[in-house]
Scaffold this active site. Sequence first.
Site, PDB file in Angstrom:
ATOM      1  CG  HIS A  99      66.956  44.591  49.885  1.00 39.68           C
ATOM      2  ND1 HIS A  99      65.836  44.401  50.663  1.00 39.68           N
ATOM      3  CD2 HIS A  99      67.432  43.344  49.609  1.00 39.68           C
ATOM      4  CE1 HIS A  99      65.639  43.103  50.848  1.00 39.68           C
ATOM      5  NE2 HIS A  99      66.590  42.440  50.220  1.00 39.68           N
TER       6      HIS A  99
ATOM      7  N   PRO B 192      58.522  39.334  44.212  1.00 39.55           N
ATOM      8  CG  PRO B 192      56.686  37.938  44.486  1.00 39.55           C
ATOM      9  CD  PRO B 192      57.099  39.385  44.563  1.00 39.55           C
ATOM     10  CG  LEU B 193      63.566  39.363  41.978  1.00 39.59           C
ATOM     11  CD1 LEU B 193      65.037  38.953  42.088  1.00 39.59           C
ATOM     12  CD2 LEU B 193      63.452  40.869  41.831  1.00 39.59           C
TER      13      LEU B 193
ATOM     14  CG  HIS C  24      71.409  42.512  47.343  1.00 39.21           C
ATOM     15  ND1 HIS C  24      70.774  42.897  46.194  1.00 39.21           N
ATOM     16  CD2 HIS C  24      70.543  41.658  47.981  1.00 39.21           C
ATOM     17  CE1 HIS C  24      69.584  42.300  46.130  1.00 39.21           C
ATOM     18  NE2 HIS C  24      69.428  41.541  47.200  1.00 39.21           N
TER      19      HIS C  24
ATOM     20  NE  ARG D 298      36.797  20.609  25.868  1.00 39.89           N
ATOM     21  CZ  ARG D 298      37.555  20.176  24.864  1.00 39.89           C
ATOM     22  NH1 ARG D 298      38.588  20.905  24.458  1.00 39.89           N
ATOM     23  NH2 ARG D 298      37.311  19.032  24.278  1.00 39.89           N
TER      24      ARG D 298
ATOM     25  CD  GLU E 219      52.007  27.493  29.961  1.00 40.04           C
ATOM     26  OE1 GLU E 219      53.179  27.890  30.181  1.00 40.04           O
ATOM     27  OE2 GLU E 219      51.747  26.628  29.092  1.00 40.04           O
TER      28      GLU E 219
ATOM     29  CG  PHE F  38      50.393  23.077  31.576  1.00 40.30           C
ATOM     30  CD1 PHE F  38      51.413  22.281  32.078  1.00 40.30           C
ATOM     31  CD2 PHE F  38      49.790  22.699  30.398  1.00 40.30           C
ATOM     32  CE1 PHE F  38      51.826  21.135  31.408  1.00 40.30           C
ATOM     33  CE2 PHE F  38      50.198  21.549  29.713  1.00 40.30           C
ATOM     34  CZ  PHE F  38      51.216  20.769  30.223  1.00 40.30           C
TER      35      PHE F  38
ATOM     36  CG  HIS G  98      49.434  16.882  29.161  1.00 40.80           C
ATOM     37  ND1 HIS G  98      50.774  16.546  29.186  1.00 40.80           N
ATOM     38  CD2 HIS G  98      49.317  17.839  28.203  1.00 40.80           C
ATOM     39  CE1 HIS G  98      51.423  17.247  28.271  1.00 40.80           C
ATOM     40  NE2 HIS G  98      50.569  18.043  27.670  1.00 40.80           N
TER      41      HIS G  98
ATOM     42  NE  ARG H 156      39.816  15.850  25.789  1.00 40.98           N
ATOM     43  CZ  ARG H 156      40.590  14.846  25.391  1.00 40.98           C
ATOM     44  NH1 ARG H 156      41.089  14.023  26.282  1.00 40.98           N
ATOM     45  NH2 ARG H 156      40.887  14.686  24.118  1.00 40.98           N
TER      46      ARG H 156
END
Lengths: 662, 662
Positions: free
Chosen positions: B28, B117-118, B261, B355, B409, B435, B471, B518
């Site tokens: 590049h 990885p941008l 580029h 947890r 996250e 998540f 979830h 949980r």
Amino acid sequence: MFDETDQLSVNALRALSIDMIERAGSGHPGLPLDAAPMAYVLYSRHLRVDPQAPDWVNRDRFVLSAGHGSALLYSMLHLSGFPTRMADLKQFRQLHSMTPGHPEHGLVAGVDATTGPLGQGLGMAVGMAMAETHLAAQYNTPEQKVIDHFTYVICGDGDLMEGISHETASLAGNLKLNKLIVLYDSNDVSLDGATDRTFSDDAQQRFAGYGWDCQKVSDGNNLAAIDAAITAAKLTDAPSMIEIKTTIGYGAPKQGTHLVHGAPLGQTDLAATKQSLGWQAAPFTVPAAVKQRFAERVQERGQAAHRQWQALLTTYQQAQPKLAAQLHHALAQELPVDWQSDLPKYQIGDSEAGRITSQKMIQALAAKVPSLWGGAADLASSNKTDIAASGSFSATARQERNLNFGVREFAEAAAMNGIALHGGSHVFGGTFFVFSDYMRGAIRLAALQKLPVTYIFTHDSLAVGEDGPTHEPVEQLMSLRAMPGISVIRPADPNEAVAAWRLAMTTNDRPSVLVLTRQDLAVLKGSLNHPDGVSRGGYVISPQQRKQAEGILLASGSEVALAIAAQQRLRKFGHDVAVVSMPCFDRFMQQPAAYREKVLPRNIRRRVSIELGATLGWERFIGLDGLSLGIDTFGASGPAAEVLAEYGFTSDAVVSAYQKLW
Amino acid sequence: MFDETDQLSVNALRALSIDMIERAGSGHPGLPLDAAPMAYVLYSRHLRVDPQAPDWVNRDRFVLSAGHGSALLYSMLHLSGFPTRMADLKQFRQLHSMTPGHPEHGLVAGVDATTGPLGQGLGMAVGMAMAETHLAAQYNTPEQKVIDHFTYVICGDGDLMEGISHETASLAGNLKLNKLIVLYDSNDVSLDGATDRTFSDDAQQRFAGYGWDCQKVSDGNNLAAIDAAITAAKLTDAPSMIEIKTTIGYGAPKQGTHLVHGAPLGQTDLAATKQSLGWQAAPFTVPAAVKQRFAERVQERGQAAHRQWQALLTTYQQAQPKLAAQLHHALAQELPVDWQSDLPKYQIGDSEAGRITSQKMIQALAAKVPSLWGGAADLASSNKTDIAASGSFSATARQERNLNFGVREFAEAAAMNGIALHGGSHVFGGTFFVFSDYMRGAIRLAALQKLPVTYIFTHDSLAVGEDGPTHEPVEQLMSLRAMPGISVIRPADPNEAVAAWRLAMTTNDRPSVLVLTRQDLAVLKGSLNHPDGVSRGGYVISPQQRKQAEGILLASGSEVALAIAAQQRLRKFGHDVAVVSMPCFDRFMQQPAAYREKVLPRNIRRRVSIELGATLGWERFIGLDGLSLGIDTFGASGPAAEVLAEYGFTSDAVVSAYQKLW
């Protein structure tokens, strides 16, 4: 303009919501209590929906991006006359109920998008607004605007903290999606506490930086102010963000704190809340005046709009029979009869990269299927996703079919979901396969919502070469195969690539993930002989010579040719093996047992899998007695052929792996 | 202040970069040509690094977030006297070279973070700046500032389009990370074309909305202006963003377009570029004056700073022997000898959610290990990640150990990477398991960089219950197991949870993913008897009664208890099976074959796996003759017990599955 009955109606939403949560023993009272006024103003004065026809195509769309506030939405749907019954509200968050913990599109009529994972609702709404403006450009005439509606969102602080809110808002600003209106429930509290502990954005300034029209309503209980802001927002030529300051859990003793965010109030606080709101009706009941107000303000207003639109549509069908028929097909997700008439064909001797075959498919499909559009996340020139006959979809060219998502993979996938949810499109979107990681949350919501979107993931293996391990997918393939409700298809040659695209086009109940090479793939004889090979998920692409194979080589994508080469060499050593191409695990698993037994006879246990990806999962087909050639480390930067040799992807290595099974 | 030799030095960076790319045949050139001036000003006038001691802990950090501009970084490292040799530059993007396609931390001395990885480079830099300010608060005295450095970033348009740029910049603004300085190479062009096709943000306005200090340099070739901006940025009390307008591919015939580029210029354009820059030296050579300038301006300046710091450190060690020793241990990733002295212990009869055990471990560890800190993405109260004895890390409380990442996250995971890269910390971060999808890109970079970060993913299955399918994790477990270089650990009871945390604390070469329930888990007898069970990845937690088992039940996490219950019931039917707890696939696979054979004897083929997650992958242990009880669809909203029964997770179902194997 707003009277006592309106205020009572707002409180009805609040009371029903907290009753639901209390009865369920779980849920989120904070948002329903604070956002009931904005939701009420929206539904009663602006949102055009017909509760008896929840899927009316020209309805305004509404997305509750803060999906944990579902009780508010269900209360609203019930009072507005949608199929949600009072009995459903009492079953909130129970198994098999019509009122699940977060809003589920497809299950609950009137829920335009499944939300809960924060930020994605906003992203889907952007997609809906894109679809609206594109279909409007395709189908409307100056006289008949058959597609002409707004897309509304209620989002919270959490949505605006998520990165996807940036990608989608930036994209919406660039596209000047003026019919997108976001109500930002700015209550300064999130699950763990006051947002200022971690979030001090000036949202107005930020969204102004995206080119949005921004307004602020300082009192979230001021119905007239909210109404005026929405009215003004509809007239702007940019997407609108209305920040509405509210008090989380309004009316509850612990209002204004995170303690009212995500748990039932408890009987004492529930009673206190109702008292503070002046609410006197028994649990799960509402005064007749409230019912009547909703009937007039939401239902009758919406039905009138729907009737008016139906009259318009009739005129349109007469004036524009061809366009009307095309719109009908598009909305029904039907393909023109001749859609396959010009697909590329390949013969032995041809060789082509998966991404190039996909490019040719896109051109052939685009010429026949006007509902097809798509793009890439600033990688169109690498993913080969451009429709050559079209320009770029933009603020000034709504009818164009190439979507430039920018370097925004997550927004791309979320917007694709919104486009699919809107209806009227076949949508595809590309990026490098390794960056599918960035969009995983939205791929999951596509699968959960059974949306027929098509992902074009190119540069599918270590054969990426020089860009090195950050750009070389390894685990992405198996990771996506593990996701329920999607088809991951990795074609082995140009014919399989054509079949993969055909499968994606005819699949209406799930997303299709096309995993394509950067490098050339030669046409394989076996793919020509098995036109249904891809749709069956796996098939014998190169059979053994005798009646029963001694062993089986399994592969997908670019490694199938390697397996066939190894098969030839193994013959010289007296090993007569079959080669199975396995482009799509999930389709194969859905085949009848007899078919699977034919492809992978139970008694043949000498099996080797060959794939440039994580081996975990291939044991489904090779069992305890087989062997996997794969990649269980990260890749390396270097010319592709050298990288592949370094990682043992040669026919020598396959032969020697097979021989180890003896 | 800048003379002709400085200009020549800038062009040396440009010339070397395009020579490298030309020789490699890929790469590049756009960014190296346009960003060479800002990089040169930074390295020659500001960045304090010692090329002979690239890991000096108090060096300024530099992250090239736009990692595709690696040629510029390698040229810089070479000219500055880092171990990167001219011969290495000639091997750019070749297999086993020290100059891979994107910058790789750990492989290339002087590369502070693996980028490509941008957006993630910016995120890691935020983490580095957080670590710097936290360590400074922990260790500095008014007289001796042993930790006192800046963190610099060069990022491009692509980085700022990515969602993670929002999460991290918003977080950095809230935290007032004043020693973070971002140089934004604003060249208005990305891979597919001019950015205005899709990106029209006013970046200044956007970052001002985050509370950043913003400056703009209108001419990216104006060394003095860049220098002045950086000098000013160092004095602000907010993070700084300097937007520097540049022309992509500066000097090349196709400058200012996306054509420069991402591909070599070609010999003709290469020659024209050098001519336009007035560059006359032969390929891969630089004038002596340039060498000398870099030696003086980077190397000698850095070495002097390093020497000065070493003197300071000596004084510090004398004045603060205890703190100095603690800092030394923290930087060496060493644990205090007594770190395990107060860990919670569990006996038969105890029952606790994963947890909660994790929460107790965090308290016990935090009391002994001052380098331990962490937090959650607005879910601390659910993930149980707070250190009770500490407050919240904030702009005014740098010494505190609870990190409030907000609903961000991806930023959390990227910042954790930056904190780990900085050194001096044991860092952990939590969110709901489902998540983890949002942070996958950063988990991958943690694995690739071998960073010992610990993820606390709670609510690990459909037992989430009422919140429903959005979830409830399903495929996350197997998807993460497929990723190279990480340990995914799903403990079955409190003892396994303690062992999992211990393993995470003593693992220095990879991330650990703790997947926690949980709901309560009862202590299992077998976990007490096998203290090394978790570190071995899998073990017989409940053996058969006779010498050889008839079959094997395999499970992880909350399903191990179910397997043991089923084992009891199977005995009544005359089936004598063993139960294997498999908390960690990858650790088990690393065990000697003899151990694995002992746990899973090859000849016992009646095997059933039981796990509340995707089944794909369990075949590694159950083979073609076994059976998997798992979840290959999405979950549902309802009380946990009802959901689990609905999905067939009862001992009846396990018994009947096992009986099917007969």
